[in-house]
Design an enzyme around this catalytic site. Structure first.
Site, PDB file in Angstrom:
ATOM      1  CD1 TRP A  69      -1.972  -2.218   2.021  1.00  0.00           C
ATOM      2  CD2 TRP A  69      -2.826  -1.542   0.063  1.00  0.00           C
ATOM      3  NE1 TRP A  69      -2.897  -3.147   1.609  1.00  0.00           N
ATOM      4  CE2 TRP A  69      -3.435  -2.760   0.419  1.00  0.00           C
ATOM      5  CE3 TRP A  69      -3.205  -0.921  -1.128  1.00  0.00           C
ATOM      6  CZ2 TRP A  69      -4.399  -3.386  -0.376  1.00  0.00           C
ATOM      7  CZ3 TRP A  69      -4.166  -1.538  -1.936  1.00  0.00           C
ATOM      8  CH2 TRP A  69      -4.747  -2.748  -1.549  1.00  0.00           C
ATOM      9  CG  ASP A 103      -3.170   3.780   4.206  1.00  0.00           C
ATOM     10  OD1 ASP A 103      -4.227   3.577   4.842  1.00  0.00           O
ATOM     11  OD2 ASP A 103      -2.847   3.120   3.192  1.00  0.00           O
ATOM     12  CE  LYS A 134      -8.306  -3.753   3.894  1.00  0.00           C
ATOM     13  NZ  LYS A 134      -7.464  -2.715   3.340  1.00  0.00           N
TER      14      LYS A 134
HETATM   15  C1  LIG Z   1      -6.835  -2.238   2.020  1.00  0.00           C
HETATM   16  C2  LIG Z   1      -5.869  -1.144   2.162  1.00  0.00           C
HETATM   17  C3  LIG Z   1      -5.788  -0.103   1.215  1.00  0.00           C
HETATM   18  C4  LIG Z   1      -6.651  -0.063  -0.032  1.00  0.00           C
HETATM   19  O1  LIG Z   1      -7.928   0.275   0.302  1.00  0.00           O
HETATM   20  P1  LIG Z   1      -9.071   0.467  -0.806  1.00  0.00           P
HETATM   21  O2  LIG Z   1     -10.181   1.025   0.002  1.00  0.00           O
HETATM   22  O3  LIG Z   1      -9.349  -0.888  -1.371  1.00  0.00           O
HETATM   23  O4  LIG Z   1      -8.565   1.401  -1.831  1.00  0.00           O
HETATM   24  C5  LIG Z   1      -4.880   0.907   1.434  1.00  0.00           C
HETATM   25  N1  LIG Z   1      -4.076   0.901   2.517  1.00  0.00           N
HETATM   26  C6  LIG Z   1      -4.115  -0.078   3.434  1.00  0.00           C
HETATM   27  C7  LIG Z   1      -3.193  -0.031   4.605  1.00  0.00           C
HETATM   28  C8  LIG Z   1      -5.006  -1.128   3.282  1.00  0.00           C
HETATM   29  O5  LIG Z   1      -5.054  -2.114   4.196  1.00  0.00           O
END
Ligand SMILES: *Cc1c(COP(=O)(O)O)cnc(C)c1O
Length: 355
Positions: A100, A167, A191
């Site tokens: 990511w 993030d 998540k």
């Molecule tokens: C799953 C995830 C993403 C991507 O998320 P989307 O909503 O599918 O774009 C980005 N960063 C992390 C840390 C993730 O676990």
């Protein structure tokens, strides 16, 4: 009976939240209309959006500190782009700790100079780089707090004089941090907060409006702030379910209380991975291990079929590792009960007895 859901995402949600969500789809607010067929401008839904934004700031301890919470669309992946669009004038610093982070870096490069201050790509991201230097003349520093795929997690964050962007998709609301260290936090809902379809962005307003480029309206945080996260039709169902999960978290004592349980769950599983001679963890250093996503493998491939049969029979779901790591990944998000982790540990011990 409900399965023990270790899915990495979309992930397990509290059963009380699912009940309330189901009932709101049938009849929301006793108005004899469904939540998903009313106007997003109607008072009942505006209240949902306001409550969700308020709860997000409250759980992070960021109320009345100059932050705004937004529920946007496009996933965390669109934030890779939006962050750079809104904040990157000349150069930015990124810490590369996984898939990511790498994707965020790729988007930033479209907007300016990207300085990779540290990376664990040399060892398939099985550790967190330490002792890296962040230049002071960059527009911001970006990091990923929890690496969902590899099972590593940042246990501390640098002190920087520039804006810090993070993030937190896979560990937001899972542990107490000084969130005021961050100037922009984003997290895809699926998540640890709700269904896929909305992304929480928490941004300190004073860092915005500093780049000279023209920003298209839909990608401009200031536009979304000025419209109270209702510039266009928001993802009403994901926002509602996220609000329910944030209320559930509050009823259960908030982030500090859930962190205590998350620590217990992680300790239970990692102790077994370390003790059981049939298993080994993927992450190189114990201090880098994620409390949300535990990655591990069997030492002998020959036991795979037997182990897979056992955990499937025990009602466990979502244990297969990501294709870039292999092996197994147990995601222990907020809504996963301690009992589910105990079921997994029991299965690992049963395998040891039978092997
Ligand atoms: C799953 C995830 C993403 C991507 O998320 P989307 O909503 O599918 O774009 C980005 N960063 C992390 C840390 C993730 O676990």
């Amino acid at each position: 009976m409900k399965k023990h859901n270790f899915s990495a995402g979309p992930c397990i949600l509290p059963s009380s939240v699912l009940e309330k969500a189901a009932s709101a789809v049938r009849n929301f607010n006793d108005d004899n209309l469904s939540l998903i067929e009313i106007s997003h401008r109607s008072k009942p839904f505006v209240n949902v959006m306001e409550r969700a934004r308020e709860l997000a700031l409250e759980h992070l301890g960021l109320q009345n500190k100059g932050y705004k919470a937004l529920f946007l669309q496009g996933g965390a992946s669109l934030e890779f782009l939006m962050v750079a669009y809104n904040l990157l004038e000349k150069k930015a610093a990124y810490l590369n700790t996984g898939t990511w982070s790498s994707k965020a870096i790729k988007e930033a490069k479209h907007f300016g100079e990207m300085i990779e201050v540290g990376s664990s790509a040399d060892a398939n991201f099985n550790y967190i780089p330490k002792n890296y230097n962040i230049p002071t003349d960059v527009d911001y520093f970006h990091c990923t707090s929890n690496n969902t795929i590899f099972g590593t997690q940042l246990q501390s964050f640098p002190d920087v004089s520039i804006p810090m962007v993070c993030d937190m998709s896979s560990d937001i609301f899972s542990r107490v941090l000084d969130f005021s260290k961050f100037d922009l936090i984003y997290a895809g809902a699926q998540k640890n907060m709700g269904p896929a379809g909305t992304t929480l962005v928490v941004v300190k307003e004073e860092i915005l409006g500093k780049v000279t480029r023209h920003i298209p309206s839909m990608l401009d945080y200031k536009v979304h702030i000025s419209k109270d996260s209702m510039f266009n039709t928001p993802a009403v169902f994901p926002v509602y379910v996220s609000m329910l999960t944030l209320e559930w978290l509050k009823e259960n004592g908030g982030v500090a209380a859930i962190e205590t349980i998350n620590n217990k769950k992680a300790a239970l599983l990692y102790n077994e991975i370390d003790r059981n001679p049939l298993f080994k963890g993927f992450v190189a250093n114990k201090e880098d291990r994620s409390k949300m996503n535990a990655t591990f493998n069997l030492l002998e491939d020959g036991l795979k079929e037997q182990f897979d049969t056992l955990w499937n029979a025990a009602g466990i779901n979502g244990l297969n590792g990501h294709r870039s790591v292999g092996g197994y990944r147990a995601s222990m998000y907020n809504a996963l009960p301690l009992e589910s982790v105990q079921v997994l540990v029991d299965v690992m011990q049963e395998l040891e007895k039978n092997a």
